[in-house]
Motif scaffolding. Structure first.
Motif, PDB file in Angstrom:
ATOM      1  N   VAL A  24      70.910  16.956  44.449  1.00 29.88           N
ATOM      2  CA  VAL A  24      72.022  17.901  44.304  1.00 29.88           C
ATOM      3  C   VAL A  24      71.489  19.334  44.262  1.00 29.88           C
ATOM      4  N   ARG A  82      82.071  17.193  45.398  1.00 31.86           N
ATOM      5  CA  ARG A  82      81.097  16.598  46.321  1.00 31.86           C
ATOM      6  C   ARG A  82      81.732  16.316  47.675  1.00 31.86           C
ATOM      7  N   LEU A 121      73.911  14.855  49.677  1.00 35.93           N
ATOM      8  CA  LEU A 121      75.068  14.583  48.821  1.00 35.93           C
ATOM      9  C   LEU A 121      75.553  13.144  48.925  1.00 35.93           C
ATOM     10  N   PHE A 130      78.079  13.599  40.155  1.00 40.34           N
ATOM     11  CA  PHE A 130      79.426  14.147  40.245  1.00 40.34           C
ATOM     12  C   PHE A 130      80.467  13.249  39.553  1.00 40.34           C
TER      13      PHE A 130
END
Length: 135
Positions: A24, A82, A121, A130
Motif C-alpha cells: 500500500v 482501494r 492494490l 483497507f
C-alpha cells in the motif's frame, strides 16, 4: 527472544496493527510521484510555451492527478478507497496510452505506473489493510 520463548517488549505504543503495509505504501508513493511528475510537466510547459500548452499537457494527466489525491487518503479504512484507486489507475492507464504515440507526457510512464498501482492494490495485504477482519 529470550530463553523462555517470550518475545522482548517493544515498548509502549508500538503496535503493527495500524502500520501501512509495504504494498500500500509503494502504491501510494508511485501515485503521488506520478502526480508530482505531471504537475512539474504542466508547470514547465506553461512556463516555456504558455497557458494553452499547459492545458494541453494537463489534460492527459487528469486521471493521474485524481489518483494522487485518492492515494493521499490511503490511511482511511474502507474498500471503497482501494476500489476507487484501482478504477482511477485503470482509467489513467487507458487515458495515457495515446500519449505514447503522440510524444506527450507522461508517455510510457503513465501506463506502467498505473499497472504497478493496480498490481500492488490487488495484493492480499492491501485488501486486508483497507478492510480489516475486525470490521
Amino acid at each position: 527472544m529470550s530463553d523462555v520463548g517470550i518475545p522482548p517488549d517493544q515498548g509502549s505504543g508500538v503496535d503493527d496493527t495500524y502500520r501501512m503495509p509495504r504494498a500500500v505504501r509503494a502504491a501510494q508513493l508511485i501515485a503521488v510521484l506520478m502526480t508530482l511528475v505531471g504537475a512539474l510537466c504542466t508547470a514547465s510547459s506553461g512556463w516555456l510555451l504558455g497557458g494553452r500548452a499547459a492545458i494541453m499537457t494537463a489534460v492527459p494527466l487528469l486521471p493521474s492527478f485524481m489518483l494522487g489525491l485518492v492515494a493521499l487518503t490511503f490511511q482511511s479504512v474502507g474498500q471503497s478507497v482501494r476500489i476507487g484507486a484501482i478504477l482511477l489507475a485503470a482509467l489513467n492507464m487507458l487515458w495515457t496510452v495515446p500519449s505514447i504515440t503522440d510524444g506527450h507526457p507522461p508517455g510510457p510512464l503513465g501506463p506502467i505506473s498505473s499497472l504497478a498501482v493496480i498490481v500492488l492494490l490487488f495484493r492480499r495485504e492491501a485488501r486486508d489493510w483497507f478492510e480489516p477482519d475486525d470490521w
